[in-house]
Design a protein around this motif. Structure first.
Motif, short mmCIF file in Angstrom:
data_model
loop_
_atom_site.label_atom_id
_atom_site.label_comp_id
_atom_site.label_asym_id
_atom_site.label_seq_id
_atom_site.Cartn_x
_atom_site.Cartn_y
_atom_site.Cartn_z
N ILE A 1 3.00 3.15 -8.30
CA ILE A 1 2.88 4.53 -8.78
C ILE A 1 3.99 5.42 -8.24
CG2 ILE A 1 1.46 6.61 -8.54
CD1 ILE A 1 0.28 4.90 -10.58
N SER A 2 4.33 5.26 -6.94
CA SER A 2 5.31 6.15 -6.32
C SER A 2 6.69 6.00 -6.97
CB SER A 2 5.41 5.86 -4.82
OG SER A 2 5.78 4.51 -4.59
N ILE A 3 7.02 4.80 -7.47
CA ILE A 3 8.30 4.60 -8.14
C ILE A 3 8.34 5.36 -9.46
CG2 ILE A 3 9.78 2.88 -9.25
CD1 ILE A 3 8.83 0.86 -7.18
N LEU A 4 7.28 5.22 -10.24
CA LEU A 4 7.23 5.90 -11.54
C LEU A 4 7.12 7.42 -11.39
CD1 LEU A 4 5.00 3.65 -13.83
CD2 LEU A 4 7.43 4.13 -14.03
N SER A 5 6.34 7.87 -10.40
CA SER A 5 6.19 9.33 -10.21
C SER A 5 7.54 9.97 -9.87
CB SER A 5 5.16 9.63 -9.12
OG SER A 5 5.59 9.17 -7.86
N ALA A 6 8.39 9.24 -9.12
CA ALA A 6 9.72 9.75 -8.80
C ALA A 6 10.63 9.70 -10.02
CB ALA A 6 10.33 8.95 -7.65
N LEU B 1 1.45 3.82 -17.73
CA LEU B 1 2.78 3.23 -17.72
C LEU B 1 2.91 2.19 -16.62
CD1 LEU B 1 4.98 6.43 -18.26
CD2 LEU B 1 4.46 4.67 -19.94
N SER B 2 2.30 2.49 -15.48
CA SER B 2 2.38 1.59 -14.32
C SER B 2 1.84 0.21 -14.63
CB SER B 2 1.61 2.20 -13.14
OG SER B 2 1.44 1.27 -12.10
N ARG B 3 0.73 0.15 -15.37
CA ARG B 3 0.10 -1.14 -15.62
C ARG B 3 0.43 -1.72 -16.99
NH1 ARG B 3 -4.64 -0.28 -18.59
NH2 ARG B 3 -5.34 1.88 -18.71
N SER B 4 1.26 -1.03 -17.77
CA SER B 4 1.54 -1.48 -19.14
C SER B 4 3.00 -1.81 -19.41
CB SER B 4 1.08 -0.41 -20.15
OG SER B 4 -0.28 -0.10 -19.99
N VAL C 1 0.97 6.61 -0.52
CA VAL C 1 1.72 7.86 -0.64
C VAL C 1 2.26 7.99 -2.06
CG1 VAL C 1 3.66 9.22 0.24
CG2 VAL C 1 2.34 7.77 1.80
N ILE C 2 1.83 9.05 -2.76
CA ILE C 2 2.27 9.31 -4.13
C ILE C 2 3.03 10.64 -4.12
CG2 ILE C 2 1.57 9.65 -6.52
CD1 ILE C 2 -0.97 8.07 -5.89
N GLY C 3 4.34 10.57 -4.27
CA GLY C 3 5.16 11.76 -4.17
C GLY C 3 5.37 12.47 -5.50
N TRP D 1 0.82 -1.21 0.00
CA TRP D 1 0.00 0.00 0.00
C TRP D 1 0.86 1.26 0.00
CZ3 TRP D 1 -0.26 3.83 3.72
CH2 TRP D 1 -1.30 4.75 3.56
N LEU D 2 1.97 1.26 0.76
CA LEU D 2 2.84 2.43 0.84
C LEU D 2 3.52 2.75 -0.49
CD1 LEU D 2 4.58 1.93 4.32
CD2 LEU D 2 3.05 3.80 3.67
N LEU D 3 3.67 1.75 -1.36
CA LEU D 3 4.28 1.99 -2.66
C LEU D 3 3.36 2.73 -3.62
CD1 LEU D 3 6.09 -1.43 -3.22
CD2 LEU D 3 7.16 0.77 -2.71
N GLY D 4 2.07 2.76 -3.31
CA GLY D 4 1.12 3.51 -4.11
C GLY D 4 0.56 2.73 -5.28
N SER D 5 -0.76 2.73 -5.40
CA SER D 5 -1.42 2.04 -6.51
C SER D 5 -2.83 2.58 -6.67
CB SER D 5 -1.47 0.53 -6.24
OG SER D 5 -2.22 -0.12 -7.25
N LEU D 6 -3.30 2.60 -7.91
CA LEU D 6 -4.68 3.00 -8.18
C LEU D 6 -5.60 1.79 -8.34
CD1 LEU D 6 -4.28 5.99 -10.67
CD2 LEU D 6 -4.34 6.00 -8.19
N ALA D 7 -5.09 0.61 -8.00
CA ALA D 7 -5.89 -0.60 -8.10
C ALA D 7 -6.76 -0.74 -6.85
CB ALA D 7 -4.98 -1.83 -8.25
#
Length: 341
Positions: free
Chosen positions: A317-322, A306-309, A265-267, A190-196
């Protein structure tokens, strides 16, 4: 009239992008199918017929994938991106600092701690959201209290970094205490962030809070320009600075708490989106806030796609947003040769 045209144009751009993104995924759906399914869904809302009956064929699998998985996620990406964008723009105006953002000021970490605490005790979504909001607001109050009386604006940022680090350590402590077989994996993912988001009731409840906060910030968009003045100057214009600041902080914290309690958390997004809006539309806060809504929605749609493809397993999400946000911020820093609001 010109502003209304731009508003409609931005809205159409988001809708077209959202429709285009609905075609992305491991299960192939043509855009003709997507248009037919969406049209049939709208017709079914006003009639007693099912989607399959309207289209004259059994397409339950396609309908489930589009309407139950992809469409809610695309809508959520729009709402979350818009919320992060406008909350970041509001924070930067409230604190008169171009580095101010929900994650830097400690709000995201505080809200994250509140949500993790609720997850640890197995609370329901409503209590989880309340806990996230309460600790997000508490962390911001701690940041303001530490920086109180300081005339250097960077003191607010330093205070936020301290409070953010403090709540991050509290989160680490809760992870250490959590059950490693059951609760810990859920907290870590959950802390890594997801829209699922699987619970539609959770999504509707939190989206209502995000939209409410966005509406409040939008209604007071022009007053953010007054907050950019010194407090004494703002008071001479007849503005109750303290009440306005508290109202906007409450609205922004509500947005962040709802997002954190639902998506983790989405930074970065709350930091860079207002700067992108300023580069395109100028420094008038009355324009930066509404356009941050649109830019944030578009940015999140792209990031989530990008996250799901990009790979077989969903990338948090948080990895890609960074990864995407940091180069953007470097470019903005180079372009502007510094910061100004």
């Amino acid at each position: 009239m010109k502003a209304v045209f731009k508003f409609i144009l931005a809205l159409v751009a988001i809708l077209l992008l959202a429709f285009f993104i609905l075609g992305f995924g491991r299960f192939d759906l043509s855009y003709a199918q997507i248009a037919a399914l969406l049209s049939a869904k709208i017709i079914s809302l006003f009639s007693s017929q099912s989607i399959s009956e309207i289209l004259g064929q059994d397409i339950s699998t396609q309908a489930f994938i589009l309407l139950e998985i992809r469409l809610p996620r695309v809508i959520l990406a729009i709402v979350v991106g818009a919320g992060l964008g406008i909350a970041g723009a509001s924070f930067q105006a409230i604190f008169r600092n171009a580095l101010a953002s929900p994650d830097i000021l400690g709000v995201a970490s505080g809200a994250g701690f509140g949500a993790v605490l609720a997850l640890l005790f197995g609370l329901n979504i409503y209590l989880l959201t309340f806990s996230s909001f309460a600790f997000g607001l508490l962390s911001l109050l701690f940041t303001i209290a530490i920086a109180r009386g300081a005339h250097n604006k960077i003191m607010i940022i330093l205070s936020g970094i301290i409070i953010s680090a403090l709540f991050q350590s509290f989160i680490s402590l809760l992870k250490y205490l959590a059950d490693p077989q059951d609760v810990l994996p859920a907290i870590t993912y959950w802390l890594l962030g997801s829209l699922a988001v699987s619970d539609i009731h959770q999504m509707l409840f939190c989206c209502f809070g995000i939209i409410l906060g966005c509406v409040l910030l939008y209604l007071y968009r022009w007053k953010h320009n007054v907050l950019l003045l010194e407090d004494m100057e703002a008071r001479t214009l007849g503005l109750n600075v303290s009440l306005l600041r508290l109202t906007l902080i409450f609205a922004s914290t509500l947005i962040i708490a709802c997002i954190v309690s639902m998506c983790g958390v989405i930074g970065w997004i709350g930091l860079i989106i207002p700067h992108i809006a300023r580069l395109i539309w100028g420094f008038n806060a009355a324009r930066v806030l509404p356009y941050s809504l649109f830019v944030g929605a578009i940015f999140m749609l792209v990031i989530d796609t990008l996250s799901r493809s990009l790979s077989a397993a969903e990338i948090p999400i948080s990895i890609l947003s960074a990864l995407v946000g940091a180069p953007f911020f470097i470019f903005i820093l180079y372009k502007t040769k510094g910061f100004r609001i």
